[in-house]
Design a protein around this motif. Structure first.
Motif, PDB file in Angstrom:
ATOM      1  N   LYS A  51       0.852  -1.187   0.000  1.00  0.00           N
ATOM      2  CA  LYS A  51       0.000   0.000   0.000  1.00  0.00           C
ATOM      3  C   LYS A  51       0.887   1.235   0.000  1.00  0.00           C
ATOM      4  O   LYS A  51       1.867   1.290   0.733  1.00  0.00           O
ATOM      5  N   GLU A  56      -3.334   3.999  -2.140  1.00  0.00           N
ATOM      6  CA  GLU A  56      -3.528   3.132  -3.301  1.00  0.00           C
ATOM      7  C   GLU A  56      -2.740   1.847  -3.079  1.00  0.00           C
ATOM      8  O   GLU A  56      -1.678   1.869  -2.467  1.00  0.00           O
ATOM      9  N   ILE A  59       0.639  -4.257  -6.639  1.00  0.00           N
ATOM     10  CA  ILE A  59       1.097  -5.638  -6.542  1.00  0.00           C
ATOM     11  C   ILE A  59       2.544  -5.720  -7.029  1.00  0.00           C
ATOM     12  O   ILE A  59       2.847  -5.263  -8.129  1.00  0.00           O
TER      13      ILE A  59
ATOM     14  N   TYR B  94      -6.118   5.795  -9.077  1.00  0.00           N
ATOM     15  CA  TYR B  94      -4.911   5.061  -9.467  1.00  0.00           C
ATOM     16  C   TYR B  94      -4.259   5.699 -10.703  1.00  0.00           C
ATOM     17  O   TYR B  94      -3.881   5.013 -11.635  1.00  0.00           O
ATOM     18  N   SER B  95      -4.197   7.048 -10.672  1.00  0.00           N
ATOM     19  CA  SER B  95      -3.750   7.734 -11.888  1.00  0.00           C
ATOM     20  C   SER B  95      -2.263   7.560 -12.144  1.00  0.00           C
ATOM     21  O   SER B  95      -1.804   7.635 -13.257  1.00  0.00           O
ATOM     22  N   ARG B  96      -1.496   7.366 -11.069  1.00  0.00           N
ATOM     23  CA  ARG B  96      -0.066   7.202 -11.280  1.00  0.00           C
ATOM     24  C   ARG B  96       0.270   5.740 -11.314  1.00  0.00           C
ATOM     25  O   ARG B  96      -0.103   4.989 -10.433  1.00  0.00           O
ATOM     26  N   LEU B  98       2.962   3.691 -10.599  1.00  0.00           N
ATOM     27  CA  LEU B  98       4.291   3.767 -10.007  1.00  0.00           C
ATOM     28  C   LEU B  98       5.157   2.587 -10.440  1.00  0.00           C
ATOM     29  O   LEU B  98       4.663   1.525 -10.738  1.00  0.00           O
ATOM     30  N   VAL B 102      10.511   3.054  -6.987  1.00  0.00           N
ATOM     31  CA  VAL B 102       9.779   3.575  -5.838  1.00  0.00           C
ATOM     32  C   VAL B 102       9.748   2.543  -4.719  1.00  0.00           C
ATOM     33  O   VAL B 102       9.934   2.852  -3.553  1.00  0.00           O
ATOM     34  N   VAL B 103       9.530   1.287  -5.103  1.00  0.00           N
ATOM     35  CA  VAL B 103       9.459   0.224  -4.113  1.00  0.00           C
ATOM     36  C   VAL B 103      10.828  -0.007  -3.494  1.00  0.00           C
ATOM     37  O   VAL B 103      10.968  -0.229  -2.309  1.00  0.00           O
ATOM     38  N   PHE B 108       7.315   5.690  -0.954  1.00  0.00           N
ATOM     39  CA  PHE B 108       5.874   5.902  -0.963  1.00  0.00           C
ATOM     40  C   PHE B 108       5.114   4.814  -0.234  1.00  0.00           C
ATOM     41  O   PHE B 108       3.907   4.837  -0.161  1.00  0.00           O
ATOM     42  N   ILE B 109       5.834   3.827   0.290  1.00  0.00           N
ATOM     43  CA  ILE B 109       5.127   2.674   0.853  1.00  0.00           C
ATOM     44  C   ILE B 109       4.640   2.973   2.259  1.00  0.00           C
ATOM     45  O   ILE B 109       5.369   3.497   3.094  1.00  0.00           O
ATOM     46  N   TRP B 132       8.697  -6.878 -10.729  1.00  0.00           N
ATOM     47  CA  TRP B 132       8.033  -5.743 -11.365  1.00  0.00           C
ATOM     48  C   TRP B 132       6.738  -5.430 -10.649  1.00  0.00           C
ATOM     49  O   TRP B 132       6.238  -6.238  -9.875  1.00  0.00           O
ATOM     50  N   ILE B 133       6.212  -4.240 -10.914  1.00  0.00           N
ATOM     51  CA  ILE B 133       4.938  -3.827 -10.318  1.00  0.00           C
ATOM     52  C   ILE B 133       3.866  -3.889 -11.395  1.00  0.00           C
ATOM     53  O   ILE B 133       4.074  -3.423 -12.513  1.00  0.00           O
ATOM     54  N   ALA B 134       2.760  -4.509 -11.057  1.00  0.00           N
ATOM     55  CA  ALA B 134       1.685  -4.624 -12.044  1.00  0.00           C
ATOM     56  C   ALA B 134       1.082  -3.254 -12.313  1.00  0.00           C
ATOM     57  O   ALA B 134       0.887  -2.466 -11.391  1.00  0.00           O
ATOM     58  N   GLN B 135       0.791  -2.970 -13.561  1.00  0.00           N
ATOM     59  CA  GLN B 135       0.207  -1.685 -13.939  1.00  0.00           C
ATOM     60  C   GLN B 135      -1.308  -1.787 -13.891  1.00  0.00           C
ATOM     61  O   GLN B 135      -1.894  -2.706 -14.458  1.00  0.00           O
ATOM     62  N   ASN B 136      -1.927  -0.820 -13.190  1.00  0.00           N
ATOM     63  CA  ASN B 136      -3.345  -0.967 -12.875  1.00  0.00           C
ATOM     64  C   ASN B 136      -4.295  -0.336 -13.892  1.00  0.00           C
ATOM     65  O   ASN B 136      -5.475  -0.555 -13.817  1.00  0.00           O
TER      66      ASN B 136
END
Lengths: 338, 350
Positions: A51, A56, A59, B94-96, B98, B102-103, B108-109, B132-136
């Motif tokens: 999170k 937001e 995953i 969920y406009s950005r 990320l 970042v992770v 931002f976490i 990788w981060i899934a794109q929403n």
């Protein structure tokens, strides 16, 4: 696997081998996911929901699920603050798996969220359960495994297969283990809606059953209750699919005792226990309340001495195994998985 | 105005009220509740049969709650035979999208009690694939469409590619005119000022404002070389010495980028620093950081999000102004309802 022959050997074995089961867990109920993994002797895949500061979710995918059968364990829980968060996590995770080219995606949702908003009982309200069904399908879910749906008609809201498992075999086993003489037992349904469920249990135990009829004024608020049936000197077992604020159960217990019942215990599948339910249970006349671990119970166990837990992870694990191997699920409707 | 009903979600009722006032319309009544178990329930009290529906909900605060609430409202309208459902999302959900760095930094976490996981990212292990981060984006678009939305109206979309994720029309409105109006009327000596983009991604937006106002332009470039972690490698492209600077961006979240940018500007001799952002999320301790930095002459944002607990929180001593976007949205609603062109709003002076 020998590593000597390198790539060509690998591709050969891949052709012969079936695709694998991948178990994923979002944040709602890690204990249950771990139990299922243990039962299946599989590791939990490293795909996690996080999170951000702006609330937001996202995953992070670290394991490959390409061409695998993915099972995502996420139950409808979280209480006032987190229920919708967990729902979004589930949708995001399903979507992440489609992006990661999973062969099939099964959502394992022991307690289906919004199951009680399953009809248009007032003007201009949404049929929320139908919306959730649509959202799951839209996100890319191919199959749903759930347990004791509030109304089994919800299965019809989906355009994908839904396996509705029952906690009934586990409940029967518990009753048989605890009451040697089933003649002294009386199965009681706390409302008319659950009569069918309780009647089925009573048939299988060869006992009698009674029901309590209630007139509901507002959601989550109990008004007048009337008992139908004779419970004098019997051990009454109240059975329901969920216990939320527990107002109904506590009041039903009082009524049964007033009508001469020897003792009252309650068995529910989903222990939601929102608001001050635990406090209410501790003060109630119930001798015991039994629920499954379809929801994370955490501190509730230590806070509520009368609470006992049935482990349903073997049933879910077996369902996953059978689904993956293309075997029949209906075996689980009558037998306890071990 | 024919057959129009405007509903407000619980994220920004103040903006809806302003829009309704601008249009001289009563607001549609809706009962939004949350049960103790966390489930949201929605009941529309105004009839919507064969009406043109506008639902306003912004993607801030408890984002997931607001999103599910919005989906339920759309579904309720659909089930109650609405003619068309237009969704107004001043800030898109969920406009950005990320990305992995970042992770890694963990900037931002959210560190809350029930999410105390350690995210171990191991690039060295050859067996596991690259994380990788899934794109929403597509998911959010599909959810809205499947709930029954017919039309999306939003403002200053972070990724303009987002429009392509939808199979329904998406009108992206711009706050550019408002920003220009503010600069020319409320910033003293604005003719000497330099428009700054805090990152390369916003360069186009900032440059467009600089161009149409004939102002000079500079940009801050962030280097994200992962090997050198603890070094601040931002650099300024352009000259700001002895000039007032106006940072222009579409979104401020934890304010890290904004403060870094302001520090760099101060180091390079800027006299005054203004920040104008369309969507002021100010998550986490962003306001505290802004106040303690003491770098900003003024922070300006719009009311696309409810600012009473953010920029206008009395607890913080930050000079601020709020731009009112309600007139832009009201005009868009009027034009969409009448079937007139919306693009004319982009260019007209306010």
């Amino acid at each position: 696997m020998s590593t000597e022959r390198g790539l060509s050997d690998r591709s050969m074995t891949n052709k012969e081998a079936k695709n694998n089961i991948k178990i994923l867990a979002a944040n709602s109920h890690p204990e249950l996911a771990n139990l299922i993994c243990k039962k299946l002797n599989l590791p939990l895949s490293n795909i996690e929901a996080i999170k951000f500061e702006n609330n937001e979710s996202a995953i992070v995918v670290q394991d490959s699920v390409r061409d695998e059968d993915v099972y995502i364990i996420q139950t409808g829980c979280g209480g006032y603050d987190n229920l919708n968060d967990y729902l979004m996590e589930l949708l995001l995770m399903i979507h992440a798996c489609t992006q990661a080219s999973a062969r099939s995606i099964t959502a394992v949702i022991p307690n289906f969220p919004y199951a009680r908003q399953d009809r248009k009982d007032k003007s201009r309200v949404p049929i929320s359960a139908k919306l959730i069904a649509n959202l799951l399908t839209t996100a890319g879910c191919n199959h749903v495994i759930t347990m004791d749906l509030h109304a089994s008609q919800i299965q019809g809201f989906f355009s994908i297969p839904v396996d509705n498992l029952y906690a009934e075999p586990n409940v029967l086993k518990w009753i048989k283990d605890n009451y040697k003489n089933t003649d002294e037992v009386m199965m009681v349904s706390p409302d008319a809606g659950g009569a069918k469920r309780v009647a089925s249990l009573a048939d299988k135990l060869d006992t009698q059953f009674a029901l309590i009829h209630k007139e509901r004024a507002k959601a989550n608020e109990v008004s007048r209750m009337v008992l139908v049936g004779d419970v004098k000197d019997k051990s009454c077992i109240l059975v329901d699919d969920m216990a939320d604020t527990c107002g109904t159960l506590c009041k039903a217990s009082d009524i049964l005792l007033a009508e001469g019942a020897k003792e009252v215990i309650a068995i529910v599948t989903h222990g939601i226990f929102s608001g001050n339910a635990i406090e209410r249970l501790n003060k109630s006349s119930l001798k015991k309340i039994i629920c499954t671990n379809s929801m994370p119970l955490g501190e509730h166990v230590s806070q509520c001495p009368i609470l006992e837990i049935l482990d349903i992870s073997p049933t879910l694990a077996e369902a996953i195994r059978r689904l993956h191997n293309g075997e029949s699920i209906s075996y689980l409707f009558n037998y306890v998985a071990v | 105005m024919r057959d129009i009903v405007i509903f407000s979600g619980s994220s920004n009722p103040a903006l809806t009220q302003r829009i309704c006032k601008n249009l001289s319309l009563p607001q549609g009544k809706v009962l939004i509740q949350k049960f103790a178990n966390g489930e949201t329930s929605v009941q529309l009290e105004t009839s919507v049969r064969e009406k043109d529906i506008f639902i306003l909900q912004s993607g801030a605060g408890n984002v997931n709650d607001h999103l599910i609430e919005l989906l339920l409202m759309i579904s309720a309208c659909k089930m109650a035979s609405a003619k068309r459902i237009n969704v107004i999302m001043p800030l898109f959900f969920y406009s950005r999208q990320l990305d992995m760095p970042v992770v890694k930094n963990g900037d931002f976490i959210k560190k809350s009690s029930n999410l105390n996981k350690n995210i171990n990212i191991n690039n060295n292990n050859e067996e596991s694939s690259k994380p990788w981060i899934a794109q929403n984006g597509t998911l959010i678009a599909n959810l809205l469409t499947s709930a029954g939305a017919d039309h999306i109206i939003t403002m200053d979309l972070h990724d303009s590619q987002y429009q392509g994720f939808f199979d329904i029309p998406v009108d992206n409105l711009y706050s550019k005119q408002l920003v220009q109006y503010y600069i020319s009327n409320f910033i003293p000596n604005f003719k000497d000022s330099v428009i700054i983009s805090p990152d390369a991604g916003g360069a186009k937006r900032a440059a467009a404002i600089a161009d149409s106002m004939s102002l000079s332009f500079a940009l801050v470039h962030k280097e994200r070389r992962t090997k050198v972690n603890n070094l601040d490698l931002s650099m300024l492209v352009g000259d700001v010495e002895n000039k007032p600077c106006v940072i222009v961006d579409d979104l401020v979240d934890t304010a890290g980028t904004l403060i870094k940018c302001a520090k760099l500007l101060q180091k390079n001799g800027a006299t005054e620093i203004y920040a104008i952002v369309t969507h002021g999320l100010f998550s986490g301790d962003a306001m505290e950081k802004i106040q303690n930095s003491g770098l900003f002459t003024k922070v300006i944002t719009s009311n696309t999000l409810d600012q009473s607990n953010r920029l206008q929180n009395k607890q913080f001593n930050v000079k601020s102004d709020i731009l009112d976007v309600s007139r832009i949205f009201a005009e868009a609603i009027r034009r969409i309802n009448n079937g007139e062109s919306v693009s004319i709003i982009y260019n007209s002076e306010i």
